[in-house]
Design a protein around this motif. Sequence first.
Motif, PDB file in Angstrom:
ATOM      1  N   TYR A  46     -13.914  31.039  45.034  1.00  0.00           N
ATOM      2  CA  TYR A  46     -12.512  30.824  44.645  1.00  0.00           C
ATOM      3  C   TYR A  46     -11.898  32.167  44.275  1.00  0.00           C
ATOM      4  N   LYS A  47     -11.412  32.858  45.283  1.00  0.00           N
ATOM      5  CA  LYS A  47     -10.866  34.200  45.065  1.00  0.00           C
ATOM      6  C   LYS A  47      -9.555  34.154  44.298  1.00  0.00           C
ATOM      7  N   ASN A  48      -8.873  33.010  44.384  1.00  0.00           N
ATOM      8  CA  ASN A  48      -7.512  32.904  43.844  1.00  0.00           C
ATOM      9  C   ASN A  48      -7.421  32.061  42.572  1.00  0.00           C
ATOM     10  N   HIS A  49      -8.536  31.502  42.137  1.00  0.00           N
ATOM     11  CA  HIS A  49      -8.506  30.541  41.032  1.00  0.00           C
ATOM     12  C   HIS A  49      -9.658  30.795  40.064  1.00  0.00           C
ATOM     13  N   LEU A  50      -9.419  30.472  38.786  1.00  0.00           N
ATOM     14  CA  LEU A  50     -10.472  30.473  37.762  1.00  0.00           C
ATOM     15  C   LEU A  50     -10.842  29.016  37.496  1.00  0.00           C
ATOM     16  N   GLU A  51     -12.032  28.620  37.924  1.00  0.00           N
ATOM     17  CA  GLU A  51     -12.449  27.222  37.811  1.00  0.00           C
ATOM     18  C   GLU A  51     -13.533  27.056  36.760  1.00  0.00           C
ATOM     19  N   CYS A  52     -13.432  25.984  35.970  1.00  0.00           N
ATOM     20  CA  CYS A  52     -14.592  25.557  35.183  1.00  0.00           C
ATOM     21  C   CYS A  52     -14.971  24.144  35.597  1.00  0.00           C
ATOM     22  N   VAL A  53     -16.251  23.839  35.482  1.00  0.00           N
ATOM     23  CA  VAL A  53     -16.814  22.572  35.952  1.00  0.00           C
ATOM     24  C   VAL A  53     -17.760  22.041  34.882  1.00  0.00           C
ATOM     25  N   TYR A  54     -17.586  20.785  34.499  1.00  0.00           N
ATOM     26  CA  TYR A  54     -18.448  20.137  33.513  1.00  0.00           C
ATOM     27  C   TYR A  54     -19.171  18.978  34.186  1.00  0.00           C
ATOM     28  N   CYS A  55     -20.491  18.958  34.083  1.00  0.00           N
ATOM     29  CA  CYS A  55     -21.279  17.895  34.720  1.00  0.00           C
ATOM     30  C   CYS A  55     -21.332  16.661  33.810  1.00  0.00           C
ATOM     31  N   MET A  56     -20.823  15.531  34.335  1.00  0.00           N
ATOM     32  CA  MET A  56     -20.840  14.270  33.597  1.00  0.00           C
ATOM     33  C   MET A  56     -22.055  13.428  33.956  1.00  0.00           C
ATOM     34  N   ALA A 109     -18.330  28.252  34.284  1.00  0.00           N
ATOM     35  CA  ALA A 109     -16.966  28.776  34.446  1.00  0.00           C
ATOM     36  C   ALA A 109     -17.065  30.030  35.302  1.00  0.00           C
ATOM     37  N   LEU A 110     -16.272  30.066  36.360  1.00  0.00           N
ATOM     38  CA  LEU A 110     -16.318  31.167  37.322  1.00  0.00           C
ATOM     39  C   LEU A 110     -15.270  32.193  36.897  1.00  0.00           C
ATOM     40  N   ASP A 111     -15.586  32.886  35.780  1.00  0.00           N
ATOM     41  CA  ASP A 111     -14.600  33.784  35.163  1.00  0.00           C
ATOM     42  C   ASP A 111     -14.433  35.081  35.941  1.00  0.00           C
ATOM     43  N   LYS A 112     -15.334  35.349  36.845  1.00  0.00           N
ATOM     44  CA  LYS A 112     -15.221  36.558  37.686  1.00  0.00           C
ATOM     45  C   LYS A 112     -14.983  36.166  39.141  1.00  0.00           C
ATOM     46  N   ASN A 113     -14.371  34.993  39.368  1.00  0.00           N
ATOM     47  CA  ASN A 113     -14.187  34.487  40.734  1.00  0.00           C
ATOM     48  C   ASN A 113     -15.522  34.541  41.487  1.00  0.00           C
ATOM     49  N   ASP A 114     -16.584  34.163  40.787  1.00  0.00           N
ATOM     50  CA  ASP A 114     -17.951  34.361  41.277  1.00  0.00           C
ATOM     51  C   ASP A 114     -18.235  33.622  42.582  1.00  0.00           C
ATOM     52  N   ARG A 115     -18.779  34.314  43.545  1.00  0.00           N
ATOM     53  CA  ARG A 115     -19.317  33.681  44.750  1.00  0.00           C
ATOM     54  C   ARG A 115     -20.554  32.891  44.335  1.00  0.00           C
ATOM     55  N   HIS A 116     -20.659  31.639  44.822  1.00  0.00           N
ATOM     56  CA  HIS A 116     -21.754  30.800  44.355  1.00  0.00           C
ATOM     57  C   HIS A 116     -22.082  29.729  45.395  1.00  0.00           C
ATOM     58  N   VAL A 117     -23.264  29.142  45.222  1.00  0.00           N
ATOM     59  CA  VAL A 117     -23.646  27.977  46.014  1.00  0.00           C
ATOM     60  C   VAL A 117     -23.950  26.846  45.036  1.00  0.00           C
ATOM     61  N   LEU A 118     -23.267  25.727  45.221  1.00  0.00           N
ATOM     62  CA  LEU A 118     -23.501  24.541  44.398  1.00  0.00           C
ATOM     63  C   LEU A 118     -24.362  23.575  45.207  1.00  0.00           C
ATOM     64  N   ARG A 119     -25.421  23.088  44.583  1.00  0.00           N
ATOM     65  CA  ARG A 119     -26.325  22.164  45.281  1.00  0.00           C
ATOM     66  C   ARG A 119     -26.459  20.874  44.476  1.00  0.00           C
ATOM     67  N   GLY A 120     -26.344  19.763  45.155  1.00  0.00           N
ATOM     68  CA  GLY A 120     -26.548  18.476  44.516  1.00  0.00           C
ATOM     69  C   GLY A 120     -27.941  17.948  44.838  1.00  0.00           C
ATOM     70  N   THR A 121     -28.782  17.866  43.830  1.00  0.00           N
ATOM     71  CA  THR A 121     -30.089  17.224  44.037  1.00  0.00           C
ATOM     72  C   THR A 121     -29.862  15.724  44.162  1.00  0.00           C
ATOM     73  N   THR A 122     -29.071  15.204  43.238  1.00  0.00           N
ATOM     74  CA  THR A 122     -28.573  13.823  43.316  1.00  0.00           C
ATOM     75  C   THR A 122     -27.056  13.908  43.448  1.00  0.00           C
ATOM     76  N   GLU A 123     -26.410  12.769  43.579  1.00  0.00           N
ATOM     77  CA  GLU A 123     -24.948  12.755  43.463  1.00  0.00           C
ATOM     78  C   GLU A 123     -24.569  13.235  42.063  1.00  0.00           C
ATOM     79  N   MET A 124     -23.542  14.065  41.988  1.00  0.00           N
ATOM     80  CA  MET A 124     -23.094  14.571  40.685  1.00  0.00           C
ATOM     81  C   MET A 124     -21.612  14.268  40.513  1.00  0.00           C
TER      82      MET A 124
END
Lengths: 130, 130
Positions: free
Chosen positions: B52-62, B86-101
């Motif tokens: 997300y080069k243009n956005h600062l995203e945070c994600v909370y796992c429920m 929280a991707l405070d540095k517009n961090d490049r990342h890979v998100l993996r779902g072991t189960t549905e999240m």
Amino acid sequence: MIVRDLDDALKSRRHVVSKGWESTRLLLKDDRMGYSFHITKIHAGAELPMHYKNHLECVYCMSGQGSIEDLATGEIHEIRPGVMYALDKNDRHVLRGTTEMMMACVFNPPLNGLEVHDETGAYALEAETV
Amino acid sequence: MIVRDLDDALKSRRHVVSKGWESTRLLLKDDRMGYSFHITKIHAGAELPMHYKNHLECVYCMSGQGSIEDLATGEIHEIRPGVMYALDKNDRHVLRGTTEMMMACVFNPPLNGLEVHDETGAYALEAETV
């Protein structure tokens, strides 16, 4: 990248306890995201008059049952898992927990850290940091 | 005051489906909160490179289990209920779902509505509104 765990934050100064609610502030102003993000527990039976004059808050219900009363209109909206409310007009409101409720909350501008409601139901803009 | 229900939003244009994920955008730019707020389902087995080069995203796992890999450092962080990143540095990342999240997500600046990732894993700044 910031990674934080609610279980750890619960044992730190990020966890703030007040009458009828407690909140764990996972993101704050000094994280420089432009918003803060909190996980808040509303106690069963709580009745909380609030007025965030300085902040735009949204709240998403993850568990529990309750209601929100819009004091401008008198309308009462049911709160249950999946319901979100956003106080886009700094709306004066009363939040009631029928059961314990777990909420995800976002504030713009972000909280500093140790805010509790003042006598008007607001958070000050420049509270103490954690 | 805005009140929205995930069940209703799921049947509307607020619900966006893509490969490996689907997201229901409960708050968008035109709500004028200064951020957008989404409930996102990551499918079991999904592997999602994002930037997300243009956005600062945070994600909370429920709910659910998975991981996030920080492509700058190679670090892999476990994701489970109660973990926030929280991707405070517009961090490049890979998100993996072991189960549905199920995740609660906040974006600053807010999304317009119909963004899906471009070929670089980013959201454009000015996508179509819902």
